[in-house]
Motif scaffolding. Structure first.
Motif, short mmCIF file in Angstrom:
data_model
loop_
_atom_site.label_atom_id
_atom_site.label_comp_id
_atom_site.label_asym_id
_atom_site.label_seq_id
_atom_site.Cartn_x
_atom_site.Cartn_y
_atom_site.Cartn_z
N ALA A 75 -14.77 4.25 2.62
CA ALA A 75 -14.65 3.24 1.52
C ALA A 75 -14.49 3.53 -0.10
N PHE A 76 -13.16 2.84 -0.53
CA PHE A 76 -12.51 3.21 -1.54
C PHE A 76 -12.75 1.97 -2.68
N ASP A 77 -13.15 2.57 -3.76
CA ASP A 77 -13.11 1.83 -5.06
C ASP A 77 -12.24 2.20 -5.72
N LEU A 78 -11.06 1.46 -6.94
CA LEU A 78 -10.87 0.99 -7.89
C LEU A 78 -10.54 3.11 -8.58
N MET A 79 -11.51 3.89 -8.58
CA MET A 79 -11.20 5.57 -8.66
C MET A 79 -11.07 6.21 -7.83
N GLY A 122 -4.74 -4.23 -5.29
CA GLY A 122 -5.35 -4.86 -5.66
C GLY A 122 -5.73 -5.04 -5.83
N PHE A 123 -6.57 -3.88 -6.47
CA PHE A 123 -7.52 -3.14 -8.14
C PHE A 123 -7.17 -3.06 -9.55
N SER A 124 -5.67 -3.38 -9.37
CA SER A 124 -5.01 -3.35 -11.25
C SER A 124 -4.28 -4.02 -11.60
N PRO A 171 3.98 -10.10 -5.54
CA PRO A 171 2.21 -9.59 -6.27
C PRO A 171 1.04 -9.37 -4.91
N PRO A 172 0.76 -8.11 -4.99
CA PRO A 172 -0.65 -7.85 -3.97
C PRO A 172 -1.70 -9.29 -4.24
N LEU A 173 -2.43 -9.13 -3.44
CA LEU A 173 -3.37 -10.57 -3.91
C LEU A 173 -4.69 -9.05 -3.89
#
Length: 187
Positions: free
Chosen positions: A6-10, A22-24, A56-58
């Protein structure tokens, strides 16, 4: 060969990863400059900005981006995209299978970062209703860390189910593919 994660923005290590996952949100002007004038992947920053505004990505579906091997999937979370990292023969089979019931427009290979080709573009294809599979990992930054004999093939989950329904009647059950399988077994 890896396991689940699992990955998040960081965890997204680069701008392309954060953006295409889609995080930024919207890219900053210095990012277009970097892609154009430092990496030299796009001729001008203006062209880079235009590409990002047209495709643009979702937004990320949640805080976490979860990767799980298909052979380990047991349900629970509904997948959005299936990602295959493979050598040419399996990629060719997936390509032909994706075109089997769609014709020539079953697969696309857009300009994108590695994350764009395995996450953003397959999600966009699903949202637009085109459901084309996405051939990728052409990004030199991603290729530098990947097995040189491997490309990616990513497809939204609904389309993968359609493709799977065609396996029993398509070329995979006939002579040409059997010859390829035999060749692979001997290698």
């Amino acid at each position: 060969a890896g396991g689940s994660g699992a990955f998040d923005l960081m965890d997204a290590g680069c701008f392309g990863g954060r953006f295409y996952c889609g995080f930024s949100g919207k890219p900053r002007p210095e990012q277009a400059h970097y892609v154009s004038n430092v990496e030299h992947y796009i001729k001008t920053p203006e062209l880079c900005t235009r590409i990002w505004s047209e495709f643009p990505p979702l937004d990320a579906a949640g805080k976490w981006l979860i990767f799980q091997r298909l052979d380990e999937y047991r349900g629970g979370i509904e997948p959005e995209v299936a990602i295959f990292l493979a050598k040419p023969d399996p990629i060719a089979a997936l390509h032909f299978l994706a075109c089997y019931d769609k014709g020539v427009d079953g697969v696309t290979a857009p300009f994108a970062s590695g994350c764009g080709s395995i996450i953003a573009f397959p999600r966009m294809e699903a949202r637009q209703g085109t459901h084309r599979a996405v051939l990728g990992l052409f990004d030199p930054s991603a290729r530098a860390t990947e097995d040189p004999a491997v490309l990616s093939f990513a497809v939204d989950a609904a389309r993968l189910k359609e493709m799977a329904a065609n396996v029993g009647e398509c070329f995979l059950q006939h002579d040409a593919w059997k010859k390829i399988k035999d060749r692979s077994a001997r290698a």
